[in-house]
Each structure stands twice: as structure tokens, then as C-alpha cells.
Design a protein around this motif. Structure first.
Motif, PDB file in Angstrom:
ATOM      1  N   LEU A  35     -75.656  48.568  37.699  1.00  0.00           N
ATOM      2  CA  LEU A  35     -75.760  49.876  38.579  1.00  0.00           C
ATOM      3  C   LEU A  35     -75.965  50.596  37.851  1.00  0.00           C
ATOM      4  O   LEU A  35     -74.967  51.003  36.781  1.00  0.00           O
ATOM      5  CB  LEU A  35     -73.764  49.839  39.336  1.00  0.00           C
ATOM      6  CG  LEU A  35     -73.494  50.406  39.689  1.00  0.00           C
ATOM      7  CD1 LEU A  35     -74.358  50.441  40.962  1.00  0.00           C
ATOM      8  CD2 LEU A  35     -72.445  51.411  39.448  1.00  0.00           C
ATOM      9  N   GLY A  36     -76.606  51.539  38.812  1.00  0.00           N
ATOM     10  CA  GLY A  36     -77.210  52.925  38.237  1.00  0.00           C
ATOM     11  C   GLY A  36     -76.909  53.690  39.256  1.00  0.00           C
ATOM     12  O   GLY A  36     -76.346  53.382  40.483  1.00  0.00           O
ATOM     13  N   ILE A  37     -76.309  54.623  38.610  1.00  0.00           N
ATOM     14  CA  ILE A  37     -75.873  56.085  39.396  1.00  0.00           C
ATOM     15  C   ILE A  37     -76.860  57.523  39.126  1.00  0.00           C
ATOM     16  O   ILE A  37     -76.920  57.787  37.885  1.00  0.00           O
ATOM     17  CB  ILE A  37     -74.252  56.690  38.756  1.00  0.00           C
ATOM     18  CG1 ILE A  37     -73.448  55.396  38.800  1.00  0.00           C
ATOM     19  CG2 ILE A  37     -73.557  57.436  39.332  1.00  0.00           C
ATOM     20  CD1 ILE A  37     -72.039  55.864  38.102  1.00  0.00           C
ATOM     21  N   VAL A  38     -77.367  58.059  40.210  1.00  0.00           N
ATOM     22  CA  VAL A  38     -78.176  58.842  40.251  1.00  0.00           C
ATOM     23  C   VAL A  38     -77.328  60.243  40.509  1.00  0.00           C
ATOM     24  O   VAL A  38     -76.267  59.731  41.694  1.00  0.00           O
ATOM     25  CB  VAL A  38     -79.271  59.175  40.883  1.00  0.00           C
ATOM     26  CG1 VAL A  38     -80.027  57.735  39.470  1.00  0.00           C
ATOM     27  CG2 VAL A  38     -79.903  58.646  41.702  1.00  0.00           C
ATOM     28  N   GLY A  39     -78.043  61.694  40.747  1.00  0.00           N
ATOM     29  CA  GLY A  39     -77.621  62.369  41.639  1.00  0.00           C
ATOM     30  C   GLY A  39     -77.671  63.838  40.751  1.00  0.00           C
ATOM     31  O   GLY A  39     -78.025  63.836  39.080  1.00  0.00           O
ATOM     32  N   GLU A  40     -77.959  64.634  40.989  1.00  0.00           N
ATOM     33  CA  GLU A  40     -77.755  66.036  40.295  1.00  0.00           C
ATOM     34  C   GLU A  40     -76.835  66.532  39.476  1.00  0.00           C
ATOM     35  O   GLU A  40     -75.262  65.693  39.172  1.00  0.00           O
ATOM     36  CB  GLU A  40     -78.088  67.371  41.374  1.00  0.00           C
ATOM     37  CG  GLU A  40     -78.907  67.427  42.391  1.00  0.00           C
ATOM     38  CD  GLU A  40     -79.073  68.073  43.704  1.00  0.00           C
ATOM     39  OE1 GLU A  40     -78.493  69.240  43.422  1.00  0.00           O
ATOM     40  OE2 GLU A  40     -78.750  67.379  44.742  1.00  0.00           O
ATOM     41  N   ASN A  41     -76.628  67.578  38.580  1.00  0.00           N
ATOM     42  CA  ASN A  41     -75.961  67.949  37.680  1.00  0.00           C
ATOM     43  C   ASN A  41     -74.435  67.979  38.421  1.00  0.00           C
ATOM     44  O   ASN A  41     -74.728  69.047  39.265  1.00  0.00           O
ATOM     45  CB  ASN A  41     -76.127  69.177  36.895  1.00  0.00           C
ATOM     46  CG  ASN A  41     -76.791  68.388  36.439  1.00  0.00           C
ATOM     47  OD1 ASN A  41     -77.196  68.001  34.877  1.00  0.00           O
ATOM     48  ND2 ASN A  41     -78.368  69.498  35.564  1.00  0.00           N
TER      49      ASN A  41
END
Lengths: 263, 265
Positions: free
Chosen positions: A59-65
Motif C-alpha cells: 500500500l502506497g500512501i501519498v499526500g502533501e506535507n
């Protein structure tokens, strides 16, 4: 994927951090704040997250700081507890890997390998057996008994990678763990090891700004935005959403998305 | 073999990652504390020794204590006291110094404390060993009562464990606790029979023996090491009770507030 057992389950998970700002004020004013509750700040780090991670999934988790990615990892491991009404469960042995692991700058590579190897669930016998292999992999034969505070960043990163691939755990939670480790030659080598041994049968949750790793390996990606889970899908689908989100926030998307260096 | 003692031990003790981890953490702590310096472990011994000399000079002239073997008398008290002081100060910081463990792996929450206390106990054991080794030069004869040092050391370690559990939680919510604890230690130092004669302090304030858990341990250890006497059992029972009650309280507080404390650090 549907038939596999769930190893991480988050139900209605919310997390608000409450803290006091450090403002310049007289002693008595500050003392007053303690009783009046003024100057208290609440940050809603996570809002009502529901998520299941199946065995063997990447599972990849992306998002801004500041979108709540790292807090999410801490809730998965049980390091933080969810607020009332929420439930977070993890079944199986896990390790959270972050940059630098638990390396102590004052210790040598040898001492750090024993310390971190043991922390990662390896027995002393196993560390003894794998020791030479780890050092060879990290290409640090000449610096085994050098304190790692004298190492370059690249050397430390190679060492942590070499130790981490031997971790004795079914679930790996990687918080910005890989990101441009070593030179081209090392990248090719670590890529190979990663595919052959790390991924084998393990469940992986991977937080990263480096989208290429996620694009290569992730079976599913989620997008976090301001503490909410706003998107889920294949890497390409989610990256498209991510681009749009960033475009909306007027950030330079090229810095995020076209950064195609693999680890 | 890279780490000899560890490898030696692992031959006789069944393989257990948790025990090995506690041992490696303790060893690392100990190494970082002493081996970095040129004199190394000697420092563990020099600290109480130098203090002993200072107190010896001051108190034999000013207080006129008239205790035979006064140097060794002070030294035995200081060993216990300085252990308590160092170990609790270190215990106060455990959540911060061991954060990387709590954050990264699934482990028994008490392991960080066990390893930290084990590392300080190594220093304590070393000092007691030195004390015993130099005893003949001060006309102290050996007896089987020396063996009482083991339950006494364990009592001290359990006490430190319990106090660390409580302090570490308090300190994460209120940073002032480390300052408060230092002041508290300073006060405790003066009410302990470290350089006073035991009779002097307990005749003046008999209750001190009981409100202060370190006093009994100091007196009993001194009896065992210097005077070839069995410990005062009432006092020993009292000190164990103290340690165990605090341990239960400490564990309750720690279990209840650990996660909250971690958010504050």
C-alpha cells in the motif's frame, strides 16, 4: 485480494492533537493560560479514516506535507491511540522503518548492526551469520569499526537499507525510508534485492514523496489530504488525483510527480 | 567473534530475541556512558571516590563524627546514593532516549526501562566489587553476610524502576519535573545516613528511617559489607514493600498514560 486476511484495520479513526503555543508573554500571563485554557491549539491530524490492508499487499500512501501520512502510520502501529469511537488493529509482527533507523551516531557500524538487528527481531546468531553479508551489501567493508558520525549521508543510507532488508517482520511500515539511496550501481542492486527478498510474502505500507517507488511496486495507493482519505486506487489513478489536488493548491507539480529517481 | 561476552552468554542461554535485545541495549547504554572517555569505567568509580574524599575531609573536621573507618563508611553510602541519583535521572529521560524503539517496533513497553536500569546496575555492581576488593586494606574482614548485597541491589533496582515509570510520565506532561526531581534529590541526600552516623540521624528523627526508602538500603548494605552483620529484617521488609507498592502504582500510571505521554514528547 478479497479473500486474503486483513492485517491492518482502521475504523473511524480520528486524531486531534492538542497543544499550547509558545508565545512570548509575561510569566503571570502564561500562568493564567494554564487555568483559562487560552492559547490552546487543536490540530485535526486525521479525520474519520477507514482503511483495511490485506496480507501481502503493497500500500502506497501519498499526500502533501502535513496531510497526516506519518500520523496514520503511528496509528497503524498502535504508537498513537485513536480517539473514542475509533478502532485501530494490527495483527502480526511489524517494524516501522524511517530514515536512519535507530542508528546511534556514537556507535560504529558493527555496533549499530547488532543493536538495530536485535531491535528488528533478529537473534544474535542470525546477526552473526548475516553480518558479513550486510556489510558487503552496504559496501562498507573498510569502515566496519568506524563511528557512523564520520559516515557520509549515502553511507548511512546504504547501511540502514542493508540492515532493514533483513528485518524479521511480516509487516513493514516505511515512512520516507527509501529515497535516492546510493549511486546508480547501488540503486540497481537494491532494487533487485527489494523485489526478490523484501517483497516476498510481506505486507508493506509505504509513505513517500518519491512517487516512482510507489509506481513500481504499489498494488494500491491512497491519497491523504488535510487529514482525510480522499482517494484510493491504482497508482496511476491516484497520481492523477494527486496532480489535480496539487494544481488546485497551486504547487509546482513537476517537483512532485516527475521526480523519477528510483531508490 | 565480534562481541565476546554476548556470544558467550548466548551459548548457555536459550535463544530469545527479547532478552538479547534488553542485553544489547543495556550494553550500548553502558558503553556510551563510560567507554567514550579515556579513563572509561574508572569514572564510575572516581565519582564516588572523589566525593568521598571531599566529605571525609569536611566532615571529620567539622562534624567530628568519630566513626571508625569513616572513609569506607561514607563510600558505602555514596555508592548506593549515587546509583539512585544517576539511575533515576536517566530513568526520567527514557521515553525520549528510547523513542526510536517505542515508535518502530512491537515490544514490551517495560523493556526500555529494564535495559536502562540494567546498564546502571552494571556500574553499581562494579563499585560494590571495588569496595569489597579494597576492604582488607581497611581492616574489614569478609563474611558470608556479603551475599545480602544481592537482594539489596535488587531492591534498589526495583525501586528505581518504579520511580522511573512515574517520573517519566509526569515529566512528559510537565517538563518542570526534572528540575523538581533534582531539588528533591538534593533534599533526600541530606536526610540519608551517608556521612552521618546511623544513630545520630535516627535518634533525632526516628521516622526518617521509614519515610525514606534509601536509608534502610544504605544501612543494610553497610552492615553486610563492613560489619559482617545480617540486615535489619524489619527495615528490609519495609524497603521491599515500598519498592513493590511504588511499582504497582508506577505500572498503573504508565499503562494508562504511555500513549498520551508519547504525543507530548
Amino acid at each position: 485480494m478479497e479473500n486474503k486476511e486483513t492485517v491492518i484495520r482502521l475504523e473511524n479513526v480520528s486524531k486531534t492533537f492538542v497543544f499550547r503555543d509558545k508565545k512570548v508573554a509575561s510569566f503571570f500571563t502564561q500562568l493564567g493560560w494554564v487555568f483559562t485554557g487560552k492559547n490552546i491549539r487543536r490540530i485535526e491530524a486525521l479525520k474519520n479514516i477507514n482503511l483495511e490492508v490485506k496480507k501481502g499487499e503493497f500500500l502506497g500512501i501519498v499526500g502533501e506535507n502535513g496531510s497526516g501520512k506519518s500520523t496514520l502510520i503511528h496509528l497503524m502501529t498502535g504508537f498513537y491511540k485513536p480517539e473514542k469511537g475509533g478502532k485501530a488493529e494490527i495483527s502480526g509482527n511489524f517494524i516501522r522503518l524511517s530514515l536512519g533507523l535507530g542508528f546511534n551516531q556514537e556507535l560504529t557500524a558493527r555496533e549499530n548492526i547488532y543493536l538495530n538487528g536485535s531491535v528488528m527481531g533478529l537473534t544474535l546468531r542470525e546477526i552473526n551469520e548475516k553480518f558479513d553479508e550486510m556489510i558487503a551489501f552496504a559496501e562498507l567493508e573498510e569502515y566496519v569499526d568506524t563511528k557512523i558520525k564520520f559516515y557520509s549521508r549515502g553511507m548511512k543510507a546504504r547501511l540502514s537499507f542493508a540492515v532493514a532488508i533483513h528485518a524479521n517482520a511480516e509487516i513493514l511500515l516505511m515512512d520516507e525510508f527509501f529515497g535516492g539511496v546510493g549511486d546508480e550501481k547501488f540503486k540497481v542492486k537494491s532494487d533487485k534485492v527489494f523485489k526478490e527478498s523484501v517483497l516476498k510474502g510481506r505486507t508493506i505500507v509505504h509513505v513517500s514523496h518519491n512517487l516512482s517507488t510507489i509506481r513500481h511496486y504499489a498494488t494500491r495507493v491512497i491519497l491523504m489530504h488535510k487529514g482525510e482519505l480522499v482517494g484510493m486506487g491504482t497508482p496511476d489513478e491516484v497520481f492523477e488525483m494527486y496532480k489535480n489536488k496539487i494544481r488546485v493548491d497551486k504547487l509546482n507539480l513537476r517537483d512532485y510527480v516527475d521526480d523519477d529517481q528510483s531508490f | 567473534m565480534p562481541i565476546s561476552l554476548t556470544n558467550l552468554l548466548s551459548k548457555y542461554i536459550p535463544e530469545n530475541n527479547q532478552l538479547e535485545r534488553i542485553w544489547i541495549l543495556a550494553k550500548t547504554d553502558f558503553k556510551l556512558r563510560y567507554y567514550e572517555t579515556t579513563l572509561g569505567l574508572i569514572w564510575a568509580f572516581l565519582h564516588p571516590l572523589i566525593r568521598m574524599i571531599i566529605y571525609w575531609v569536611i566532615f571529620s573536621y567539622i562534624l567530628n563524627q568519630n566513626i571508625p573507618n569513616y572513609g569506607m563508611y561514607i563510600f558505602s553510602g555514596l555508592i548506593v546514593w549515587m546509583y539512585f541519583q544517576e539511575a533515576t535521572r536517566k530513568g526520567l529521560m527514557i521515553l525520549r532516549s528510547k523513542r526510536y524503539l517505542y515508535e518502530n517496533i512491537k515490544m514490551n513497553l517495560y523493556d526500555g526501562f529494564t535495559s536502562s536500569i540494567l546498564s546502571t546496575v552494571i556500574g553499581l555492581a562494579f563499585n560494590i566489587f571495588v569496595f569489597i576488593a579494597i576492604s582488607p586494606f581497611f581492616n574489614i574482614s569478609y563474611s558470608f553476610h556479603i551475599l545480602w548485597m544481592f537482594p539489596l541491589m535488587l531492591n534498589l533496582a526495583v525501586l528505581v524502576f518504579a520511580i522511573s515509570l512515574i517520573l517519566v510520565i509526569l515529566n512528559s506532561f510537565l517538563k518542570d519535573i526534572s528540575q523538581v526531581w533534582d531539588v528533591f534529590l538534593l533534599g533526600m541526600f541530606w536526610i540519608n545516613p551517608i556521612f552521618y552516623a546511623k544513630a545520630l540521624i535516627f535518634e533525632t528523627f526516628p521516622s526518617l528511617m521509614y519515610i525514606n526508602p534509601i536509608a534502610g538500603i544504605i544501612v543494610n548494605l553497610r552492615d553486610a559489607l563492613m560489619y559482617a552483620k545480617a540486615p535489619d529484617m524489619t527495615m528490609m521488609a519495609f524497603d521491599w514493600l515500598y519498592a513493590l507498592v511504588l511499582l504497582v502504582i508506577g505500572m498503573l500510571i504508565f499503562n494508562r498514560y504511555f500513549h498520551k505521554a508519547m504525543e507530548k514528547l
